[in-house]
Design an enzyme around this catalytic site. Sequence first.
Site, short mmCIF file in Angstrom:
data_model
loop_
_atom_site.label_atom_id
_atom_site.label_comp_id
_atom_site.label_asym_id
_atom_site.label_seq_id
_atom_site.Cartn_x
_atom_site.Cartn_y
_atom_site.Cartn_z
N SER A 50 0.85 -1.20 0.00
CA SER A 50 0.00 0.00 0.00
C SER A 50 0.88 1.25 0.00
O SER A 50 2.10 1.17 0.24
CB SER A 50 -0.90 0.00 1.24
OG SER A 50 -0.08 0.21 2.39
N ASP A 82 -1.35 -1.77 -3.86
CA ASP A 82 -2.69 -1.84 -3.28
C ASP A 82 -3.23 -0.42 -3.06
O ASP A 82 -2.55 0.42 -2.47
CB ASP A 82 -2.58 -2.58 -1.94
CG ASP A 82 -3.92 -2.93 -1.34
OD1 ASP A 82 -4.89 -3.12 -2.10
OD2 ASP A 82 -3.99 -3.06 -0.10
N HIS A 184 -12.72 -2.91 5.01
CA HIS A 184 -11.40 -3.18 5.59
C HIS A 184 -11.46 -3.26 7.11
O HIS A 184 -12.39 -2.75 7.72
CB HIS A 184 -10.43 -2.07 5.18
CG HIS A 184 -10.16 -2.02 3.71
ND1 HIS A 184 -10.43 -0.94 2.93
CD2 HIS A 184 -9.64 -2.97 2.89
CE1 HIS A 184 -10.09 -1.20 1.68
NE2 HIS A 184 -9.61 -2.42 1.62
N GLY A 185 -10.43 -3.87 7.67
CA GLY A 185 -10.26 -3.82 9.11
C GLY A 185 -10.88 -4.99 9.87
O GLY A 185 -11.28 -5.99 9.29
N HIS A 220 -11.74 -7.22 -1.85
CA HIS A 220 -11.00 -6.54 -0.78
C HIS A 220 -11.67 -6.86 0.56
O HIS A 220 -12.79 -7.36 0.60
CB HIS A 220 -11.01 -5.02 -1.01
CG HIS A 220 -10.05 -4.59 -2.05
ND1 HIS A 220 -8.95 -3.82 -1.77
CD2 HIS A 220 -10.01 -4.84 -3.37
CE1 HIS A 220 -8.27 -3.61 -2.89
NE2 HIS A 220 -8.90 -4.22 -3.89
N GLY A 221 -10.97 -6.54 1.62
CA GLY A 221 -11.57 -6.73 2.95
C GLY A 221 -11.93 -8.17 3.23
O GLY A 221 -12.95 -8.46 3.84
N ARG A 290 14.10 -10.53 18.32
CA ARG A 290 13.98 -11.83 17.64
C ARG A 290 13.09 -12.78 18.41
O ARG A 290 12.48 -13.68 17.85
CB ARG A 290 15.38 -12.44 17.45
CG ARG A 290 16.23 -11.64 16.49
CD ARG A 290 17.67 -12.12 16.52
NE ARG A 290 18.27 -11.92 17.85
CZ ARG A 290 19.55 -12.15 18.13
NH1 ARG A 290 20.36 -12.61 17.20
NH2 ARG A 290 20.03 -11.94 19.35
P1 13P Z 1 -8.65 -6.74 5.29
O1 13P Z 1 -8.65 -5.50 6.13
O2 13P Z 1 -9.94 -7.48 5.41
O3 13P Z 1 -7.49 -7.62 5.56
O4 13P Z 1 -8.55 -6.27 3.76
C1 13P Z 1 -7.31 -5.98 3.19
C2 13P Z 1 -7.45 -5.32 1.86
O5 13P Z 1 -8.49 -5.27 1.25
C3 13P Z 1 -6.24 -4.72 1.30
O6 13P Z 1 -6.50 -4.04 0.12
O1 G3H Z 2 -6.70 -1.86 2.33
C1 G3H Z 2 -5.85 -1.45 3.07
C2 G3H Z 2 -4.74 -2.35 3.47
O2 G3H Z 2 -5.10 -3.09 4.60
C3 G3H Z 2 -3.50 -1.54 3.67
O3 G3H Z 2 -3.61 -0.78 4.81
O4 G3H Z 2 -3.07 1.55 4.12
O5 G3H Z 2 -2.81 0.77 6.50
O6 G3H Z 2 -1.23 -0.01 4.72
P1 G3H Z 2 -2.61 0.47 5.05
ZN ZN Z 3 -8.41 -3.10 0.08
#
Ligand code: 13P
Ligand code: G3H
Ligand code: ZN
Length: 320
Positions: A50, A82, A184-185, A220-221, A290
Amino acid sequence: MPLTHTRDLFAKALKGKYALGAFNVNNMELIQAIVEACEEEKAPLMLQISKGARQYANPVYLKKLIEAAVSLSNIPIAVHLDHGDTFDLCKQCIDEGFTSVMIDASHEPFDKNVEITKRVVEYAHKHNCSVESELGHLVGAQFDEGEEGGAHSSSGHYTDPAEAVKFVKETGCDSLAVAIGNSHGAYKFKGTQHLDLERLKLIKKALMDAGMGDYPLVLHGASSVPQDLVALVNKYGGTMPDAQGVPEADIEVARRTGCTKVNIDTDLRLAMTAAIRKVFAENPKEFDPRKYLGPARTAVKELVRHKVRDVLCCAGHAFD
Ligand code: 13P
Ligand code: G3H
Ligand code: ZN
């Protein structure tokens, strides 16, 4: 083995009727865990980065880490941007050799989304790179219930099948991320909510009927927010009440319906966090990174193994 093109991974996934795991990475342990799991399970792999990951780790570090992983493994690996939010970011990644980029202008009105996506597609295709775009908003099913602007209101946040056809035709994008109640999330659903899998079938069928064949869709998500991991996080000092993801059974249907790429980030974060919290809770004197990053890496590896073997069904397909 050099990077494998996203286009080739997609073609094989469509033919083999499995889904590719697209796992988000931003550090060495995540990359090692994911690649090792896929190597052992003989699974083709998409690593995705991302904008935030690039800012956190530095694009050069990530590129070199992925180069190391690719050179030490035999499986096909593609690298994807992403949620690219501008033409310039997509261009940078295309110029750096990513095998695909996502341009996410889904918050824009339809015509603007088309215009931005088209510009990225034009540049990407000239430079041998594939493009994912998104139509609809990932607001999640929680938002649906009787709220103004929810999926079933007239404004509609979910991807409309007819619009999807128009969008793909006008932009020439290579894959399409859909909004079917996904978000997401770690807080996606309440109670017994699900993805709108009927809508997914209609989108796939509309594209097929419009002559686009077995067109690749992206989910996604797609984290399932495993409740054992949430319980571990909470047991060892975390606070994640009511965290809930997409049931694995829904992902299974999405895979069979034609979601060729399934994005997972949150579950990786949960696996790492649970493992690290456990080490700290049980060994408060520990301060060698580690000793907690190692278990975190192992936890991510086992999670990814489960995903590719039991949910995405791409295990065993690396050398098809
Ligand atoms: P999640 O938050 O469900 O893992 O989704 C990740 C995602 O869509 C990244 O683009
Ligand atoms: O869709 C989002 C991904 O989980 C990436 O998240 O923007 O916090 O790296 P981020
Ligand atoms: Zn996403």
